[in-house]
Design an enzyme around this catalytic site. Structure first.
Site, mmCIF file in Angstrom:
data_model
loop_
_atom_site.group_PDB
_atom_site.id
_atom_site.type_symbol
_atom_site.label_atom_id
_atom_site.label_comp_id
_atom_site.label_asym_id
_atom_site.label_seq_id
_atom_site.Cartn_x
_atom_site.Cartn_y
_atom_site.Cartn_z
ATOM 1 N N SER A 1 -5.478 44.703 24.094
ATOM 2 C CA SER A 1 -4.863 44.590 22.775
ATOM 3 C C SER A 1 -5.893 44.243 21.713
ATOM 4 O O SER A 1 -6.867 43.520 21.965
ATOM 5 C CB SER A 1 -3.775 43.510 22.791
ATOM 6 O OG SER A 1 -2.728 43.854 23.668
ATOM 7 N N HIS B 1 -3.566 49.407 27.796
ATOM 8 C CA HIS B 1 -4.083 48.502 28.816
ATOM 9 C C HIS B 1 -5.526 48.806 29.206
ATOM 10 O O HIS B 1 -6.164 47.987 29.874
ATOM 11 C CB HIS B 1 -3.184 48.548 30.064
ATOM 12 C CG HIS B 1 -1.969 47.681 29.950
ATOM 13 N ND1 HIS B 1 -1.006 47.895 28.992
ATOM 14 C CD2 HIS B 1 -1.561 46.596 30.653
ATOM 15 C CE1 HIS B 1 -0.056 46.981 29.128
ATOM 16 N NE2 HIS B 1 -0.378 46.181 30.124
ATOM 17 N N LYS C 1 6.794 34.016 23.645
ATOM 18 C CA LYS C 1 6.723 34.378 22.226
ATOM 19 C C LYS C 1 7.554 35.621 21.945
ATOM 20 O O LYS C 1 8.266 35.698 20.932
ATOM 21 C CB LYS C 1 5.264 34.614 21.839
ATOM 22 C CG LYS C 1 4.989 34.540 20.350
ATOM 23 C CD LYS C 1 3.492 34.453 20.090
ATOM 24 C CE LYS C 1 3.208 34.147 18.633
ATOM 25 N NZ LYS C 1 1.762 33.955 18.380
ATOM 26 N N ASP C 2 7.468 36.610 22.834
ATOM 27 C CA ASP C 2 8.291 37.809 22.681
ATOM 28 C C ASP C 2 9.772 37.478 22.815
ATOM 29 O O ASP C 2 10.620 38.079 22.139
ATOM 30 C CB ASP C 2 7.900 38.860 23.713
ATOM 31 C CG ASP C 2 6.603 39.567 23.366
ATOM 32 O OD1 ASP C 2 6.184 39.503 22.193
ATOM 33 O OD2 ASP C 2 5.998 40.185 24.266
ATOM 34 N N GLU D 1 19.231 59.827 5.801
ATOM 35 C CA GLU D 1 19.243 58.406 6.128
ATOM 36 C C GLU D 1 18.060 57.711 5.458
ATOM 37 O O GLU D 1 17.029 58.324 5.172
ATOM 38 C CB GLU D 1 19.176 58.201 7.648
ATOM 39 C CG GLU D 1 20.468 58.553 8.369
ATOM 40 C CD GLU D 1 21.488 57.443 8.298
ATOM 41 O OE1 GLU D 1 21.792 56.982 7.168
ATOM 42 O OE2 GLU D 1 21.994 57.032 9.345
#
Length: 429
Positions: A224, A220, A248-249, A292
């Site tokens: 971004s 922040h 959108k998220d 894994e």
């Protein structure tokens, strides 16, 4: 970075105003993920994976806490508590167990895409180096947490995975055997190992959550990154995070949950190993010991060293495995190109996709038996992996001629109309 055009929180409700004056949590939420946080207007769906990583962590913590209430951390009871008590006697225990096991895989899928998005769009470059470094720390903590969690069901692959992976630490000169004994709590995996791994596996997700808070805080400050790599130049380049990117998220979360539910309800064991449904037996070694799937690329690098050269081959493998991750810490200073996005760096874009293919090949080799063909391919792929970061990227950053960058994010989104709008706005100002 301060955004003078950002909206400021002004509560209208008397109760919210009273709370905000004494504990500014509503203001913090508004400025962090609400309309008070402006973000670039051109973010694509690859920017959804940050929130998906946070959602994955929440799923792991919630399911893990409930599973811990029924887990018996002893060599005699661990396998039965997971495959008996939890799966058969606990209400919805089967769902919690499969959600937790497959949630780890989904978490790594999301984080791997998140990392490669950062590599493609140059999100590790100034002024976001700290965001990148904290992200690599989160990745390391995830790997440690996942490895310890894989040991807890105490099946054949859990036991022998702990035996083999911790055995590589013994290759470290002088202190190697001491480190291995300290990790296991003895000379072989047993009750002490389970207790240590269970304790740390429970604790580390909360450490990850704390580092994620720092990660978001660091993000922040500069704001971004975006697909063009061009910095925000004004209000016309941004939109409020809410409602544009919350919507959108939300769409991304819906797709994620559909895929996650499909995995849990229809293919719950697809990503697991059948040998882990056999109780741990120190006297019976599995034919093919494999971790894994999300560890396979690093496991391939570990196995790529087969000959002693100054140092023992096993030590070279351990150093290379850890070095392959530690390299990411130095990436902001290895790539000196002033252009961030691979969309405007033709040579770097080719190298990026070759790296993606190389990591997939390493993953394929890591999940395959340690046969000569797979070892040779692993050696070639591991050599390219290190060459990419230490040789190819630094050279490309010096000799590459990038494509022309747009003057602003708005121009990249709207084309000539955007450029005219910026000129008109400037003239009016």
């Amino acid at each position: 970075m301060s955004f003078p055009w950002a909206r400021h929180y002004e509560p209208k409700n008397p109760v919210m105003k009273w709370v905000d004056e004494r504990l500014p949590l509503p203001r913090f939420v508004y400025n962090a993920i609400g309309a008070g946080y402006p973000v670039p207007r051109n973010l694509n769906y690859f920017w959804n994976f940050g929130i998906l990583a946070g959602l994955s962590l929440v799923i792991q913590i919630v399911t893990g806490i409930v599973l811990a209430m029924h887990f018996h951390s002893s060599a005699a009871g661990a396998f039965d508590s997971v495959n008996g008590t939890i799966m058969r006697d606990v209400n919805a225990g089967w769902f919690l167990r499969f959600a937790h096991a497959n949630g780890a895989s989904m978490f790594f899928v999301v984080v791997y895409i998140h990392i490669f998005r950062g590599l493609h769009y140059g999100s590790y470059k100034a002024p976001r180096e700290m965001v990148w470094l904290l992200g690599v720390v989160i990745f390391l903590l995830m790997m440690a947490t996942a490895f310890m969690g894989y040991v807890l069901p105490w099946g054949q692959m859990s036991f022998w995975g702990a035996q083999v992976i911790t055995g590589f630490f013994s290759a470290i000169p002088v202190v190697g055997d001491w480190i291995r004994i300290w990790l296991l709590g003895g000379y072989a995996p047993d009750d002490a190992t389970l207790n240590r791994f269970f304790s740390l596996h429970y604790l580390l997700p909360f450490v990850i959550a704390g580092v994620i808070i720092l990660h978001i805080w660091a993000l922040h400050i500069p704001g971004s990154n975006n697909p063009t790599g061009v910095e925000v130049k004004g209000e016309q380049d941004t939109v409020p995070f809410h409602p544009y990117y919350t919507a959108k998220d939300g769409f991304g979360v819906g797709i994620f949950l559909i895929l996650f539910s499909t995995l849990i309800f229809f293919y719950p064991d697809y990503l697991g190993h059948p040998d882990n449904y056999i109780p741990a037996n120190p006297l019976s070694t599995p034919a093919h010991i494999v971790p894994e799937w999300y560890f396979w690329p690093f496991y391939a690098i570990l196995r790529a060293f087969t000959a002693d050269f100054i140092l023992p081959a096993k030590l070279w493998g351990v150093l290379a495995m850890f070095g392959s991750i530690l390299l990411l810490f130095f990436l902001p200073w290895l790539d000196r190109s002033p252009v961030r996005s691979a969309n405007y760096r033709p040579m770097y874009r080719v190298a990026f996709w070759v790296l993606v293919a190389d990591v997939l090949i390493l993953g394929w080799c890591g999940g395959s038996p340690a046969e000569p063909l797979y070892v040779i391919i692993s050696q070639i792929a591991a050599a390219y992996y290190f060459a990419h970061f230490l040789i190819i990227v630094p050279i490309i950053s010096r000799i590459e001629t990038p494509r022309p960058l747009p003057n602003s994010i708005t121009e990249a989104v709207l084309g000539d109309e955007g450029g005219s709008r910026i000129t008109a706005t400037a003239a009016t100002a």
